[in-house]
Design an enzyme around this catalytic site. Sequence first.
Site, PDB file in Angstrom:
ATOM      1  N   THR A 148     -18.089  42.867 -37.918  1.00 53.09           N
ATOM      2  CA  THR A 148     -18.849  43.621 -38.931  1.00 53.09           C
ATOM      3  C   THR A 148     -19.039  42.947 -40.286  1.00 53.09           C
ATOM      4  O   THR A 148     -18.073  42.468 -40.881  1.00 53.09           O
ATOM      5  CB  THR A 148     -18.050  44.910 -39.267  1.00 53.09           C
ATOM      6  OG1 THR A 148     -17.677  45.521 -38.075  1.00 53.09           O
ATOM      7  CG2 THR A 148     -18.832  45.845 -40.136  1.00 53.09           C
ATOM      8  N   ARG A 175     -19.770  52.114 -26.415  1.00 58.43           N
ATOM      9  CA  ARG A 175     -18.558  51.994 -27.247  1.00 58.43           C
ATOM     10  C   ARG A 175     -18.948  52.016 -28.741  1.00 58.43           C
ATOM     11  O   ARG A 175     -19.889  51.365 -29.168  1.00 58.43           O
ATOM     12  CB  ARG A 175     -17.834  50.701 -26.901  1.00 58.43           C
ATOM     13  CG  ARG A 175     -16.578  50.423 -27.738  1.00 58.43           C
ATOM     14  CD  ARG A 175     -16.871  49.515 -28.899  1.00 58.43           C
ATOM     15  NE  ARG A 175     -15.683  49.246 -29.701  1.00 58.43           N
ATOM     16  CZ  ARG A 175     -15.711  48.701 -30.907  1.00 58.43           C
ATOM     17  NH1 ARG A 175     -16.857  48.358 -31.443  1.00 58.43           N
ATOM     18  NH2 ARG A 175     -14.617  48.491 -31.584  1.00 58.43           N
ATOM     19  N   VAL A 176     -18.204  52.788 -29.521  1.00 59.47           N
ATOM     20  CA  VAL A 176     -18.427  52.853 -30.967  1.00 59.47           C
ATOM     21  C   VAL A 176     -17.106  52.548 -31.665  1.00 59.47           C
ATOM     22  O   VAL A 176     -16.055  53.047 -31.251  1.00 59.47           O
ATOM     23  CB  VAL A 176     -18.932  54.252 -31.391  1.00 59.47           C
ATOM     24  CG1 VAL A 176     -19.051  54.349 -32.906  1.00 59.47           C
ATOM     25  CG2 VAL A 176     -20.277  54.558 -30.730  1.00 59.47           C
ATOM     26  N   ASP A 178     -15.196  51.532 -35.727  1.00 59.51           N
ATOM     27  CA  ASP A 178     -14.853  52.187 -36.995  1.00 59.51           C
ATOM     28  C   ASP A 178     -16.020  52.344 -37.952  1.00 59.51           C
ATOM     29  O   ASP A 178     -15.955  53.150 -38.886  1.00 59.51           O
ATOM     30  CB  ASP A 178     -13.792  51.334 -37.712  1.00 59.51           C
ATOM     31  CG  ASP A 178     -14.309  49.909 -37.950  1.00 59.51           C
ATOM     32  OD1 ASP A 178     -14.621  49.219 -36.959  1.00 59.51           O
ATOM     33  OD2 ASP A 178     -14.434  49.504 -39.117  1.00 59.51           O
ATOM     34  N   THR A 197     -13.234  45.262 -41.975  1.00 58.57           N
ATOM     35  CA  THR A 197     -13.877  44.542 -40.877  1.00 58.57           C
ATOM     36  C   THR A 197     -12.782  44.108 -39.902  1.00 58.57           C
ATOM     37  O   THR A 197     -11.650  43.855 -40.330  1.00 58.57           O
ATOM     38  CB  THR A 197     -14.677  43.325 -41.406  1.00 58.57           C
ATOM     39  OG1 THR A 197     -15.143  42.552 -40.300  1.00 58.57           O
ATOM     40  CG2 THR A 197     -13.862  42.445 -42.332  1.00 58.57           C
TER      41      THR A 197
HETATM   42  N1  GLY Z   1     -15.350  46.663 -36.768  1.00 58.22           N
HETATM   43  C1  GLY Z   1     -16.452  46.836 -35.936  1.00 58.22           C
HETATM   44  C2  GLY Z   1     -16.165  47.309 -34.605  1.00 58.22           C
HETATM   45  O1  GLY Z   1     -15.031  47.213 -34.122  1.00 58.22           O
HETATM   46  O2  GLY Z   1     -17.053  47.816 -33.978  1.00 58.22           O
END
Ligand code: GLY
Length: 267
Positions: A148, A175-176, A178, A197
């Site tokens: 990210t 999949r999602v 944070d 991140t």
């Molecule tokens: N930090 C971004 C994700 O794991 O989707």
Amino acid sequence: MPDFQRAILTHGGAGSNPNDFSGTDSAASRGMDLMTNGGTALAAVVDAVKVLEDDPRFNAGSGSKLRIDGRTMQLDASCMTSSNEFGAVACVENIKNPIDIAHGVLRYSPHILLVGDGARIFAKEHHIPVADLNGSDPIETSETSCDTVGAVAFDGITFAAALSSGGLEKSAMGRVGDVPLPGCGLFCGASGAVACTGDGEFIALRLLAKEVYTWLENSMSLVDAAHKAITLFDLRVDIGLIILTRNGFASNARNGMAWSHMTENKY
Ligand code: GLY
């Protein structure tokens, strides 16, 4: 230390090549120019993240990772202000700038998070331009395993933060992480702004951005907060963050990270 008149930090994701700071510099300059010309911190972080989404060295927008099917990108993005405004999208497929739709959700929607085709329909209804990455556009996925991208800014009144993620390589469809969850990947309040991140499942379960923000409220130093955030996690967890307050900033990442800052003092 004098308060900032305005300030912005940008990063290219946990694990990004620190030598790729030309990309994060461009993003910070874009955001700072905008604020110098009267734009808000929110507008600055959205535009800064857009610059990072358009840079294929980073895992967001044009540089996103392919899912397990080997051909689909499902992207997450979010933005937040210290006025408790929030907008996010998740699992939007194959588009260049998911941050634009997240910004639209913050501005125009009674909801805080729209997913998949619902986010696309919303963009169309609100005349938010959506550029696709398929069709005639080559899909450029980033070669590094970075995470990210993000930005935090202060315009003298309000803090803002924004994130955009190209997802984890070969992760499950749907999949999602944070990024679109308030208090997980990002958080802003009167004391500052935090953008995280790294491995999203770990960040989300810890509500990391809100936790770091609470440390700032309790007067922990920026250096200590940036250090402590990394040490919360096992060595195998890739993690990084940027933090901004009224008169200071900090950054830290376990495995390196391109990042930039620009500040102007009040006096
Ligand atoms: N930090 C971004 C994700 O794991 O989707």
